[in-house]
Design a protein around this motif. Structure first.
Motif, short mmCIF file in Angstrom:
data_model
loop_
_atom_site.label_atom_id
_atom_site.label_comp_id
_atom_site.label_asym_id
_atom_site.label_seq_id
_atom_site.Cartn_x
_atom_site.Cartn_y
_atom_site.Cartn_z
N MET A 91 -2.83 -4.72 -18.89
CA MET A 91 -3.57 -3.79 -18.05
C MET A 91 -4.44 -4.59 -17.11
O MET A 91 -5.05 -5.58 -17.51
CB MET A 91 -4.44 -2.83 -18.86
N ASN A 92 -4.50 -4.18 -15.87
CA ASN A 92 -5.43 -4.74 -14.90
C ASN A 92 -5.65 -3.67 -13.85
O ASN A 92 -4.95 -2.67 -13.81
CB ASN A 92 -4.88 -6.02 -14.27
N PHE A 93 -6.65 -3.89 -13.00
CA PHE A 93 -6.85 -2.93 -11.92
C PHE A 93 -6.96 -3.66 -10.60
O PHE A 93 -7.29 -4.83 -10.54
CB PHE A 93 -8.05 -2.00 -12.16
N GLY A 94 -6.60 -2.91 -9.55
CA GLY A 94 -6.41 -3.51 -8.24
C GLY A 94 -7.68 -3.80 -7.47
O GLY A 94 -8.68 -3.11 -7.60
N PRO A 95 -7.60 -4.84 -6.64
CA PRO A 95 -8.73 -5.30 -5.83
C PRO A 95 -8.81 -4.57 -4.49
O PRO A 95 -8.54 -5.14 -3.45
CB PRO A 95 -8.41 -6.78 -5.64
N LEU A 96 -9.19 -3.32 -4.50
CA LEU A 96 -9.21 -2.56 -3.26
C LEU A 96 -10.43 -2.86 -2.40
O LEU A 96 -10.58 -2.29 -1.33
CB LEU A 96 -9.14 -1.06 -3.56
N ASP A 97 -11.31 -3.75 -2.86
CA ASP A 97 -12.46 -4.12 -2.07
C ASP A 97 -12.14 -5.23 -1.06
O ASP A 97 -12.95 -5.57 -0.22
CB ASP A 97 -13.63 -4.56 -2.96
N ASP A 98 -10.93 -5.76 -1.08
CA ASP A 98 -10.50 -6.79 -0.14
C ASP A 98 -10.15 -6.12 1.18
O ASP A 98 -9.25 -5.29 1.23
CB ASP A 98 -9.29 -7.54 -0.71
N PRO A 99 -10.84 -6.48 2.29
CA PRO A 99 -10.55 -5.84 3.59
C PRO A 99 -9.10 -6.01 4.04
O PRO A 99 -8.56 -5.14 4.72
CB PRO A 99 -11.50 -6.53 4.57
N ASP A 100 -8.46 -7.11 3.65
CA ASP A 100 -7.06 -7.33 4.04
C ASP A 100 -6.13 -6.30 3.41
O ASP A 100 -5.03 -6.06 3.93
CB ASP A 100 -6.60 -8.73 3.63
N PHE A 101 -6.54 -5.71 2.30
CA PHE A 101 -5.71 -4.71 1.65
C PHE A 101 -5.43 -3.53 2.59
O PHE A 101 -4.35 -2.96 2.58
CB PHE A 101 -6.36 -4.18 0.37
N TRP A 102 -6.42 -3.19 3.38
CA TRP A 102 -6.37 -1.99 4.21
C TRP A 102 -5.76 -2.22 5.59
O TRP A 102 -5.92 -1.40 6.48
CB TRP A 102 -7.76 -1.39 4.33
N ASP A 103 -5.04 -3.33 5.79
CA ASP A 103 -4.39 -3.61 7.07
C ASP A 103 -3.17 -2.73 7.27
O ASP A 103 -2.63 -2.14 6.33
CB ASP A 103 -3.94 -5.07 7.13
N ASP A 104 -2.73 -2.69 8.52
CA ASP A 104 -1.46 -2.08 8.91
C ASP A 104 -1.35 -0.63 8.47
O ASP A 104 -2.24 0.16 8.73
CB ASP A 104 -0.28 -2.92 8.38
N GLU A 105 -0.26 -0.29 7.79
CA GLU A 105 -0.01 1.11 7.44
C GLU A 105 -0.98 1.68 6.42
O GLU A 105 -1.06 2.88 6.23
CB GLU A 105 1.44 1.31 6.95
N PHE A 106 -1.77 0.80 5.78
CA PHE A 106 -2.73 1.26 4.78
C PHE A 106 -4.10 1.57 5.38
O PHE A 106 -4.96 2.12 4.69
CB PHE A 106 -2.86 0.23 3.65
N ALA A 107 -4.31 1.25 6.65
CA ALA A 107 -5.61 1.46 7.29
C ALA A 107 -6.10 2.91 7.20
O ALA A 107 -7.26 3.15 6.86
CB ALA A 107 -5.57 0.99 8.74
N PRO A 108 -5.23 3.90 7.45
CA PRO A 108 -5.72 5.29 7.36
C PRO A 108 -6.15 5.71 5.95
O PRO A 108 -6.91 6.66 5.78
CB PRO A 108 -4.52 6.13 7.82
N LEU A 109 -5.66 4.99 4.93
CA LEU A 109 -5.97 5.36 3.55
C LEU A 109 -7.34 4.86 3.09
O LEU A 109 -7.79 5.21 2.00
CB LEU A 109 -4.89 4.83 2.61
N ARG A 110 -7.99 4.06 3.89
CA ARG A 110 -9.31 3.56 3.51
C ARG A 110 -10.32 4.71 3.40
O ARG A 110 -11.24 4.67 2.60
CB ARG A 110 -9.79 2.51 4.51
#
Length: 163
Positions: A91-110
């Protein structure tokens, strides 16, 4: 091998320490059950994937379903696979605090509302989990503390089909 994908909404926002505690406890329990998994939380919305034998997943999901820290639980996908796609951690959980995560097609999901709404879509939920899993894998290579969650050897992320 059963893979289960679900989403839910937190009753109250959890601090990072509470999420870390959930993962530490779940890692131990999941390792004992032969279950692997990955969890992300963004502004009170949870997405999780679990993989293991059907009986173990059924028992674990029944326990998760009765957890009062979340509501609006919805199974987004359930499929049989010959091998794990999220098998690196018990089990682990994702690092959604990384600004690079929200690039490209994921930007609207921030935006929290957009994430909550779009996380109901199985393809979007799986894409977010796959991306977060890949990001976490990069961190695992650089951070020995993550090793406590490791179940086996790292394998490339392959997006499951049949959701």
């Amino acid at each position: 091998m059963l893979t289960l994908l679900y989403r839910s909404d937190a009753v109250a926002l959890l601090p990072f320490s509470a999420l870390a505690d959930i993962c530490v406890r779940s890692s131990s329990n999941n390792r004992r059950l032969g279950v692997t998994g990955f969890l992300i939380e963004h502004e009170g919305t949870f997405l999780q994937v679990l993989e293991g034998e059907a009986d173990a997943i059924g028992t674990l999901f029944a326990r998760i379903s009765s957890d009062t820290r979340h509501r609006n639980l919805a199974v987004l996908g359930r499929w049989e696979r010959p091998e794990r796609s999220f098998g690196f951690w018990a089990m682990n959980f994702g690092p959604l605090d990384d600004p690079d995560f929200w690039d490209d097609e994921f930007a609207p999901l921030r935006d929290a509302q957009a994430f909550r709404r779009r996380s109901c879509d199985p393809e979007t939920a799986l894409a977010v989990l796959c991306r977060a899993y890949a990001f976490a894998g990069k961190v695992a290579g650089a951070d020995p503390v993550i090793g406590d969650f490791v179940m086996g050897l790292s394998r490339p992320v392959r997006q499951p089909v049949g959701v």
